[in-house]
Design a protein around this motif. Structure first.
Motif: not given
Length: 436
Positions: A211-213, A357-369, A371-374, A376-383
């Motif tokens: 779902e992500v590039t 957009g697509t957002v996924a959790t990768l564990g506590l405090g970790r994630g990826i988001f 939307y098109k070319r944008i 966002i990784k890590g804590l902001p994506a997890w939040l």
């Protein structure tokens, strides 16, 4: 008065019945929902149930608590004869019976594909239901309890090894969350070193998270490997007999926990036991307005949505909407509106949804988001992941409960108690409290 039969109480089915109750006049139609489970599973929370970040019951929404005017039948629809507008229902208790209807909404969802790999049916656990998520968590925690009492060796290593098969959203999120929990367990289990924990993610394609590039997908792989995980791309499971995992690339290892998330297949009822049209994959053929059939040949009084329906994706012409919560929820809401519109002689609307957009959790405090070319990784994506899903889970009652658990975890941390014994509740009674 018309009878509207809703087949399945998952995302699409629950929202269809819920919105029908709000839109229908009391004497306009009656709604009947058939599902073997008494709740709708909010599947995006299952990875956090694995990790103990969400209490299991809070990932389920009770049908009877929120569907007050719907007749709920605990059971399964095993066949549909739409020519006669009759469905055969197998209840949880008692004999099969026929139910006549005027309008049918097929939202039966999908089942996990097993692919016939030796040992998988005996050893693996799926990840589509709350019970499965709880069992995965308890298996890991019990494995740590047992491994802590053993000397280093093959048996101990097997207990500390977990394998996820399937690199889609469900598999990667579950893998990342459980890896986060396993790593955190090294503190309360000083007998176990982090280097002893082995987590394997197996994916048949050359990348995970389709779902992500490409680059964000590669970043997720690097992030997992940096945390000690083993990611096997272009590999399939050849055998899992007795927990001995053999991969197509020649890799072999023993794993006490095997989680199977390789994708979905249409239910047997939709594929084989209905006169409604299905495509070559066994999915219900529906139009963009969610009517069953084609533009040239619609089927009267039949509707479909969710994972069991091939809904045309008007945002990406020539494709079908992917089977995820974002589409199922919105399709369920539109399906209810379109059924009411058809009853009242109005034209139904077409389903068109542009991805948020697509957002996924990768564990506590970790994630990826993304939307098109944008990206966002890590804590902001997890939040962002947590914020989106606490807003998306249906009913304010569930939102408040989930948020309360998250706030408590900030202060006290995650609960690490295993309740694996609930899978055999009579053992203590039968053995007189002894461990045997």
């Amino acid at each position: 008065m018309r009878t509207i039969l809703v087949v399945g109480g998952g995302y699409a089915g629950f929202y269809t019945a819920w919105k029908l109750e709000k839109k229908l006049k009391k004497d306009e139609a009656r709604v009947v929902l058939v599902d073997p489970r008494p709740y709708m599973t909010y599947q995006p929370f299952l990875p956090e149930v694995l990790a103990g970040s969400v209490e299991a019951r809070h990932a389920a929404v009770s049908q009877r608590r929120h569907l007050h005017r719907t007749r709920i039948i605990s059971g399964a629809v095993v066949s549909v004869d739409h020519a006669r507008k009759t469905a055969t229902i197998r209840p949880s208790e008692g004999d099969e019976f026929a139910l006549a209807y005027d309008i049918i909404a097929v939202t039966a969802g999908a089942v996990t594909r097993q692919l016939g790999v030796p040992g998988v049916a005996d050893e693996a656990i799926g990840m589509k239901h709350v019970e499965e998520a709880v069992a995965i968590r308890d298996r890991l925690l019990t494995g740590f309890d047992r491994a802590a009492t053993l000397e280093p060796g093959p048996e101990r290593q097997k207990l500390l090894t977990a394998t996820f098969v399937g690199g889609g959203f469900s598999g990667v999120e579950g893998f990342g969350e459980l890896l986060s929990l396993a790593t955190a367990l090294c503190k309360p289990y000083p007998e176990i070193k982090k280097s002893e924990i082995a987590f394997h993610l197996v994916e048949a394609r050359d990348r995970i998270l389709p779902e992500v590039t490409d680059e964000p997908g590669r970043w997720v792989v690097r992030s997992l490997e940096k945390r000690g995980a083993h990611v096997h791309l272009n590999a399939t499971v050849v055998s899992a007999v007795d927990g001995h995992v053999v991969l197509s690339d020649g890799t072999e290892f023993d794993s006490d926990l095997i989680v199977w998330t390789v994708g979905n297949a249409a239910t047997s009822m939709v594929r084989n036991h209905t006169d409604l049209p299905v495509n070559e994959r066994g999915m219900l053929v529906v139009r963009a307005d969610l009517r069953v059939g084609t533009e040239a040949d619609p089927v009267a009084d039949a509707w479909g949505a969710g994972d069991d329906a091939a809904v045309p994706d008007l945002a990406v012409p020539g494709t079908w909407t992917v089977p995820n919560a974002q589409h199922a929820v919105r399709q369920g809401k539109l399906l209810a509106s379109n059924i009411v519109a058809s009853i009242r002689g109005r034209e139904p609307k077409q389903y068109k949804h542009h991805s948020l957009g697509t957002v996924a959790t990768l564990g506590l405090g970790r994630g990826i988001f993304q939307y098109k070319r944008i990206v966002i990784k890590g804590l902001p994506a997890w939040l962002m992941h947590r914020g989106y899903h606490v807003l998306a889970v249906p009913t304010w009652e569930r939102k408040v409960r989930v948020l309360a658990i998250w706030l408590a975890a900030v202060v006290f941390g995650r609960d690490i108690v295993s309740l694996a014994s609930v899978q055999d509740p009579r053992r203590a009674f039968v053995t007189g409290g002894e461990n045997r």
